[in-house]
Design an enzyme around this catalytic site. Structure first.
Site, mmCIF file in Angstrom:
data_model
loop_
_atom_site.group_PDB
_atom_site.id
_atom_site.type_symbol
_atom_site.label_atom_id
_atom_site.label_comp_id
_atom_site.label_asym_id
_atom_site.label_seq_id
_atom_site.Cartn_x
_atom_site.Cartn_y
_atom_site.Cartn_z
ATOM 1 N N LYS A 203 0.836 -1.214 0.000
ATOM 2 C CA LYS A 203 0.000 0.000 0.000
ATOM 3 C C LYS A 203 0.868 1.261 0.000
ATOM 4 O O LYS A 203 0.643 2.174 -0.784
ATOM 5 C CB LYS A 203 -0.912 0.038 1.236
ATOM 6 C CG LYS A 203 -1.897 -1.098 1.339
ATOM 7 C CD LYS A 203 -2.865 -0.893 2.509
ATOM 8 C CE LYS A 203 -2.216 -0.902 3.882
ATOM 9 N NZ LYS A 203 -1.599 -2.168 4.274
ATOM 10 N N ARG B 153 -9.660 1.262 8.126
ATOM 11 C CA ARG B 153 -9.289 -0.116 8.434
ATOM 12 C C ARG B 153 -10.409 -0.853 9.149
ATOM 13 O O ARG B 153 -10.247 -2.033 9.470
ATOM 14 C CB ARG B 153 -8.074 -0.097 9.347
ATOM 15 C CG ARG B 153 -6.743 -0.492 8.700
ATOM 16 C CD ARG B 153 -5.708 -0.357 9.779
ATOM 17 N NE ARG B 153 -4.480 -1.028 9.590
ATOM 18 C CZ ARG B 153 -3.376 -0.484 9.092
ATOM 19 N NH1 ARG B 153 -3.393 0.726 8.594
ATOM 20 N NH2 ARG B 153 -2.260 -1.168 9.075
ATOM 21 N N ARG C 218 11.671 -5.704 5.217
ATOM 22 C CA ARG C 218 11.370 -4.287 4.959
ATOM 23 C C ARG C 218 12.248 -3.353 5.792
ATOM 24 O O ARG C 218 12.466 -3.578 6.977
ATOM 25 C CB ARG C 218 9.895 -4.026 5.298
ATOM 26 C CG ARG C 218 9.527 -2.555 5.299
ATOM 27 C CD ARG C 218 8.074 -2.341 5.074
ATOM 28 N NE ARG C 218 7.249 -2.607 6.247
ATOM 29 C CZ ARG C 218 5.935 -2.411 6.256
ATOM 30 N NH1 ARG C 218 5.317 -1.982 5.176
ATOM 31 N NH2 ARG C 218 5.244 -2.677 7.343
ATOM 32 N N ARG D 18 10.880 -1.670 11.253
ATOM 33 C CA ARG D 18 9.774 -1.333 12.154
ATOM 34 C C ARG D 18 9.648 -2.373 13.252
ATOM 35 O O ARG D 18 9.759 -3.564 13.013
ATOM 36 C CB ARG D 18 8.460 -1.247 11.360
ATOM 37 C CG ARG D 18 8.290 0.084 10.670
ATOM 38 C CD ARG D 18 7.129 0.077 9.728
ATOM 39 N NE ARG D 18 5.886 -0.458 10.278
ATOM 40 C CZ ARG D 18 4.716 -0.394 9.662
ATOM 41 N NH1 ARG D 18 4.632 0.199 8.491
ATOM 42 N NH2 ARG D 18 3.643 -0.913 10.209
ATOM 43 N N ARG E 125 -1.037 -8.719 13.310
ATOM 44 C CA ARG E 125 -1.561 -7.725 12.363
ATOM 45 C C ARG E 125 -2.313 -8.410 11.218
ATOM 46 O O ARG E 125 -3.312 -7.884 10.729
ATOM 47 C CB ARG E 125 -0.419 -6.855 11.820
ATOM 48 C CG ARG E 125 0.087 -5.865 12.866
ATOM 49 C CD ARG E 125 1.486 -5.397 12.559
ATOM 50 N NE ARG E 125 1.562 -4.603 11.352
ATOM 51 C CZ ARG E 125 2.637 -4.532 10.570
ATOM 52 N NH1 ARG E 125 3.723 -5.206 10.846
ATOM 53 N NH2 ARG E 125 2.620 -3.761 9.503
HETATM 54 P P1 AMP Z 1 0.684 0.753 8.988
HETATM 55 O O1 AMP Z 1 1.899 1.591 8.830
HETATM 56 O O2 AMP Z 1 -0.422 1.139 8.073
HETATM 57 O O3 AMP Z 1 0.986 -0.725 8.939
HETATM 58 O O4 AMP Z 1 0.131 1.041 10.469
HETATM 59 C C1 AMP Z 1 0.935 0.779 11.605
HETATM 60 C C2 AMP Z 1 0.086 0.762 12.857
HETATM 61 O O5 AMP Z 1 -0.538 2.031 13.050
HETATM 62 C C3 AMP Z 1 -1.056 -0.244 12.876
HETATM 63 O O6 AMP Z 1 -0.656 -1.550 13.233
HETATM 64 C C4 AMP Z 1 -1.964 0.391 13.924
HETATM 65 O O7 AMP Z 1 -1.459 0.211 15.237
HETATM 66 C C5 AMP Z 1 -1.842 1.871 13.599
HETATM 67 N N1 AMP Z 1 -2.824 2.266 12.559
HETATM 68 C C6 AMP Z 1 -2.552 2.703 11.296
HETATM 69 N N2 AMP Z 1 -3.690 2.978 10.635
HETATM 70 C C7 AMP Z 1 -4.718 2.705 11.477
HETATM 71 C C8 AMP Z 1 -6.117 2.764 11.385
HETATM 72 N N3 AMP Z 1 -6.732 3.166 10.248
HETATM 73 N N4 AMP Z 1 -6.856 2.414 12.473
HETATM 74 C C9 AMP Z 1 -6.271 2.033 13.611
HETATM 75 N N5 AMP Z 1 -4.938 1.919 13.770
HETATM 76 C C10 AMP Z 1 -4.153 2.262 12.724
#
Ligand code: AMP
Length: 218
Positions: free
Chosen positions: A15, A90, A129, A162, A173
């Site tokens: 993404k 999400r 990553r 990360r 996740r």
């Molecule tokens: P990402 O970088 O998109 O994988 O997001 C990393 C983390 O940020 C996720 O595992 C959640 O803890 C938090 N997060 C990101 N986007 C959302 C969302 N739309 N709703 C809730 N938590 C989020």
């Protein structure tokens, strides 16, 4: 009328990588909820303090907090022509809130770009990553290595892995994606705005498939 695109896919589907590439092609800013949370964590802001535990456990930050954050971000001047949302919505309540806020901004969800990949491919991508400290440019040690090990090609900042890309957090996740986010696929398909592409193709090919499948105004 502003144009809004939503990137949908499991963690590791690509993404963020595709949002950055589409952003360049379409001239719209990428809005990554995960990047905004991580930046707040680093700055130790109030939002960062609330989000910290959720991020480290690989859980979702509560909807009300996340929705308020995105609402504020989309109201910034650089989003007047629209945005490419990466990582939001999400959950079904987030999708509903997004419809409301975009209506207020005079727009709607124009297309939802669902990037499909098998679980084994996702795990391999997350394990390899690396992300840049300064601007979150994304690399992979095998599929997209930086020119100099540990250094971002674009801005020269250090690359890091990360915390939530550790195998335990990744499994969690993936489960959360299936339980909370996957229902959005059917939801947006039903609304006729879902574009689905094979995310296991090379990066440039995925971008082309997405561009080709986008509605006219893109
Ligand atoms: P990402 O970088 O998109 O994988 O997001 C990393 C983390 O940020 C996720 O595992 C959640 O803890 C938090 N997060 C990101 N986007 C959302 C969302 N739309 N709703 C809730 N938590 C989020």
């Amino acid at each position: 009328m502003p144009a809004y695109y939503v990137m949908l896919g499991a963690p590791g589907a690509g993404k963020g990588t595709q949002a950055a590439r589409l952003s360049q092609r379409m001239g719209l800013p990428p809005v990554s909820s995960g990047d905004i949370f991580r930046q707040n964590l680093r700055e130790k802001s109030d939002l960062g303090k609330i989000a910290e535990g959720y991020l480290s456990r690989g859980e979702l930050v509560p909807d009300d907090v996340t929705i308020a954050m995105i609402r504020e971000r989309l109201a910034q001047p650089d989003c007047v022509r629209g945005a490419i949302l990466d990582g939001f919505p999400r959950t079904p309540p987030q999708a509903e809130a997004l419809d409301g806020m975009l209506a207020e901004l005079g727009g709607k969800v124009d297309a939802v770009l669902y990037i499909r990949a098998r679980p084994e491919a996702l795990a391999k991508r997350l394990a390899g990553r690396w992300v840049c400290r300064a601007q979150a440019h994304i690399y992979h040690e095998e599929f997209r290595p930086p020119k100099v090990l540990g250094v971002c090609d674009v801005d020269g900042s250090a690359l890091y892995q990360r915390d939530d890309d550790r195998p335990e957090a990744v499994a969690h996740r993936a489960l959360i994606f299936l339980e909370s986010t996957a229902p959005l696929i059917a939801h947006y398909r039903g609304k006729g705005v879902l574009v689905e592409v094979d995310g296991e193709k090379p990066i440039a090919e995925v971008t082309e498939s997405l561009m080709a499948a986008l509605p006219e105004q893109a």
